[in-house]
Design a protein around this motif. Structure first.
Motif, mmCIF file in Angstrom:
data_model
loop_
_atom_site.group_PDB
_atom_site.id
_atom_site.type_symbol
_atom_site.label_atom_id
_atom_site.label_comp_id
_atom_site.label_asym_id
_atom_site.label_seq_id
_atom_site.Cartn_x
_atom_site.Cartn_y
_atom_site.Cartn_z
ATOM 1 N N ASP A 205 0.456 4.730 18.503
ATOM 2 C CA ASP A 205 -0.687 3.820 18.362
ATOM 3 C C ASP A 205 -1.755 4.383 17.425
ATOM 4 O OD1 ASP A 205 0.634 3.850 21.097
ATOM 5 O OD2 ASP A 205 -0.231 1.832 21.070
ATOM 6 N N ASP A 206 -1.965 5.720 17.476
ATOM 7 C CA ASP A 206 -2.931 6.376 16.577
ATOM 8 C C ASP A 206 -2.454 6.284 15.129
ATOM 9 O OD1 ASP A 206 -4.333 7.253 18.893
ATOM 10 O OD2 ASP A 206 -3.036 9.002 19.042
ATOM 11 N N ALA A 207 -1.176 6.633 14.928
ATOM 12 C CA ALA A 207 -0.609 6.595 13.582
ATOM 13 C C ALA A 207 -0.633 5.176 13.019
ATOM 14 C CB ALA A 207 0.830 7.127 13.608
ATOM 15 N N ASN A 208 -0.417 4.199 13.883
ATOM 16 C CA ASN A 208 -0.407 2.808 13.435
ATOM 17 C C ASN A 208 -1.795 2.354 12.966
ATOM 18 O OD1 ASN A 208 1.125 0.374 13.043
ATOM 19 N ND2 ASN A 208 0.007 -0.502 14.761
ATOM 20 N N ARG A 209 -2.833 2.818 13.673
ATOM 21 C CA ARG A 209 -4.206 2.480 13.230
ATOM 22 C C ARG A 209 -4.483 3.040 11.838
ATOM 23 N NH1 ARG A 209 -5.613 3.516 18.525
ATOM 24 N NH2 ARG A 209 -6.332 5.611 18.017
ATOM 25 N N ARG A 210 -4.045 4.271 11.595
ATOM 26 C CA ARG A 210 -4.239 4.909 10.288
ATOM 27 C C ARG A 210 -3.453 4.148 9.211
ATOM 28 N NH1 ARG A 210 -6.876 6.693 6.224
ATOM 29 N NH2 ARG A 210 -5.825 8.296 4.986
ATOM 30 N N ALA A 211 -2.247 3.725 9.547
ATOM 31 C CA ALA A 211 -1.430 2.975 8.588
ATOM 32 C C ALA A 211 -2.120 1.679 8.187
ATOM 33 C CB ALA A 211 -0.053 2.678 9.190
ATOM 34 N N GLN A 212 -2.801 1.033 9.135
ATOM 35 C CA GLN A 212 -3.517 -0.220 8.831
ATOM 36 C C GLN A 212 -4.640 0.019 7.817
ATOM 37 O OE1 GLN A 212 -2.047 -3.044 9.933
ATOM 38 N NE2 GLN A 212 -0.660 -1.510 10.779
ATOM 39 N N GLU A 213 -5.266 1.185 7.901
ATOM 40 C CA GLU A 213 -6.322 1.521 6.923
ATOM 41 C C GLU A 213 -5.731 1.663 5.522
ATOM 42 O OE1 GLU A 213 -8.305 5.065 8.221
ATOM 43 O OE2 GLU A 213 -8.673 4.268 10.239
ATOM 44 N N ARG B 298 5.094 -3.703 -3.800
ATOM 45 C CA ARG B 298 5.103 -2.558 -4.723
ATOM 46 C C ARG B 298 5.097 -1.214 -3.997
ATOM 47 N NH1 ARG B 298 1.163 -5.581 -7.768
ATOM 48 N NH2 ARG B 298 -0.436 -3.983 -7.445
ATOM 49 N N GLN B 299 4.726 -1.224 -2.723
ATOM 50 C CA GLN B 299 4.705 0.016 -1.953
ATOM 51 C C GLN B 299 4.770 -0.309 -0.459
ATOM 52 O OE1 GLN B 299 1.309 2.546 -2.613
ATOM 53 N NE2 GLN B 299 1.927 4.033 -1.082
ATOM 54 N N PHE B 300 5.463 0.551 0.291
ATOM 55 C CA PHE B 300 5.556 0.378 1.745
ATOM 56 C C PHE B 300 4.653 1.372 2.467
ATOM 57 C CE2 PHE B 300 9.989 -0.915 0.460
ATOM 58 C CZ PHE B 300 9.852 -2.258 0.776
ATOM 59 N N ILE B 301 4.086 0.915 3.579
ATOM 60 C CA ILE B 301 3.347 1.786 4.490
ATOM 61 C C ILE B 301 4.002 1.630 5.861
ATOM 62 C CG2 ILE B 301 1.119 2.332 5.573
ATOM 63 C CD1 ILE B 301 0.912 2.647 2.596
ATOM 64 N N CYS B 302 4.319 2.756 6.512
ATOM 65 C CA CYS B 302 4.975 2.675 7.815
ATOM 66 C C CYS B 302 4.367 3.695 8.771
ATOM 67 C CB CYS B 302 6.477 2.942 7.657
ATOM 68 S SG CYS B 302 7.404 2.865 9.214
ATOM 69 N N SER B 303 4.178 3.295 10.012
ATOM 70 C CA SER B 303 3.754 4.238 11.055
ATOM 71 C C SER B 303 4.924 4.390 11.996
ATOM 72 C CB SER B 303 2.539 3.682 11.802
ATOM 73 O OG SER B 303 2.804 2.392 12.295
#
Length: 327
Positions: A119-127, A63-68
């Protein structure tokens, strides 16, 4: 038409041209074909793998995408999300600059700027993924991304009369490399050596090859921000066991010089990340590898993947030249 991975749904990428480059051939001392991924709808090869991943996720009820993303992967994901009519949030590091942010917003994405590196942006995307129905679109470390990138090799097989003696490409996180190796095995070309180019300061693949295990760089110091994964995908390291991969690291000044030379030679502007692959041809590294016995002599032809990149302008090129002291 090249075979497409994953069923009958029309892919979001186009079959890109394969053209011979006389200036690159002269510089490299052999016939050079360009696989022009810079003409993809999103400006880079990324739409192949990420478009495929998004289409597969949508089939399963996403229903929604998250991308870093440091830029091109985010643009590809936003383009795919728009095509699928689904919302997307893209987290980008502050080093990405203003061009990717504007392009993402023009495609209807919600953009969050977080941290200094991918790597920082990817951690935030995981949240952010904790929301129900969200699917993560990883820029390079996903089997569906690699599967999507295999289409590039199938197109080469369709376009070229003879098998090339080498393929030159840039490595950031290793998604393109992983897809190309998978594709080479699919078409029976697994004996073709791959020259994997990185810039100094974003050379996490070469460091991993040297160590025989994944290595995390302390920081990305290269101007080629789109090669800026401090750690490559584990799959990229496994690829070195399945194909002959020759790692080459070029200086930032060589990559940026190659971008300018390519603009003059072929009238196309690409990112320094793409310039890394071009620099291996412009700076005589191909001939050196032949002298060292790592590549055959003579070479009949080589293919360079012009991976493209949307985060570049004439003003940025001038600024990078100034920063690096290039006249």
């Amino acid at each position: 038409m090249a075979a497409q991975p994953g069923g009958h749904q029309k892919p979001f990428h186009v079959v890109s041209p394969v053209l011979e480059s006389l200036p690159l051939s002269k510089a490299a001392g052999t016939k050079v074909f360009m696989k022009l991924e810079n003409v993809q709808p999103t400006g880079s090869f990324k739409i192949r793998g990420i478009g495929h991943l998004c289409q597969e996720a949508a089939k399963k009820g996403c229903r929604q995408f998250i991308c870093s993303s440091g830029g091109n992967a985010g643009v590809a994901a936003a383009y795919a999300a728009k095509k699928l009519g689904l919302p997307i949030t893209v987290v980008i590091p502050s080093t990405s600059g203003s061009i990717p942010k504007r392009k993402l917003e023009e495609l209807g994405a919600t953009v969050e700027v977080y941290g200094k590196a991918f790597d920082d942006a990817n951690r935030r995307a995981q949240e952010l993924l904790k929301t129900e129905g969200c699917v993560s679109i990883h820029p390079f470390d996903d089997p569906l991304v690699w599967q999507g990138h295999t289409s590039l090799v199938w197109e080469l097989k369709d376009s070229l009369e003879t098998k090339p003696d080498a393929i030159v490409l840039s490595v950031g996180g290793g998604g393109l490399l992983s897809g190309v190796v998978e594709g080479l095995h699919q078409v029976g070309w697994q004996d073709i050596p791959i020259i994997a180019a990185e810039t100094q300061g974003a050379h996490s693949f070469q460091e991993a090859l040297k160590a025989g295990q994944l290595v995390t760089l302390p920081d990305i110091t290269s101007v080629a921000k789109c090669l800026g994964a401090k750690t490559v995908a584990a799959r990229a390291l496994e690829c070195a066991q399945q194909c002959q991969i020759i790692s080459q690291v070029v200086e930032d000044a060589e990559a940026v010089g190659a971008v300018e030379q390519f603009l003059d030679d072929e009238r196309m502007l690409v990112e320094p990340a793409c310039g890394a692959a071009l620099a291996t041809l412009y700076t005589g590294r191909l001939q050196r590898l032949q002298r060292e016995g790592q590549l055959r002599t003579p070479l009949t032809s080589v293919v360079v993947v012009v991976c493209g990149g949307s985060n570049i302008s004439s003003a940025q090129l001038r600024a990078m030249k100034g920063q690096l002291g290039i006249e």
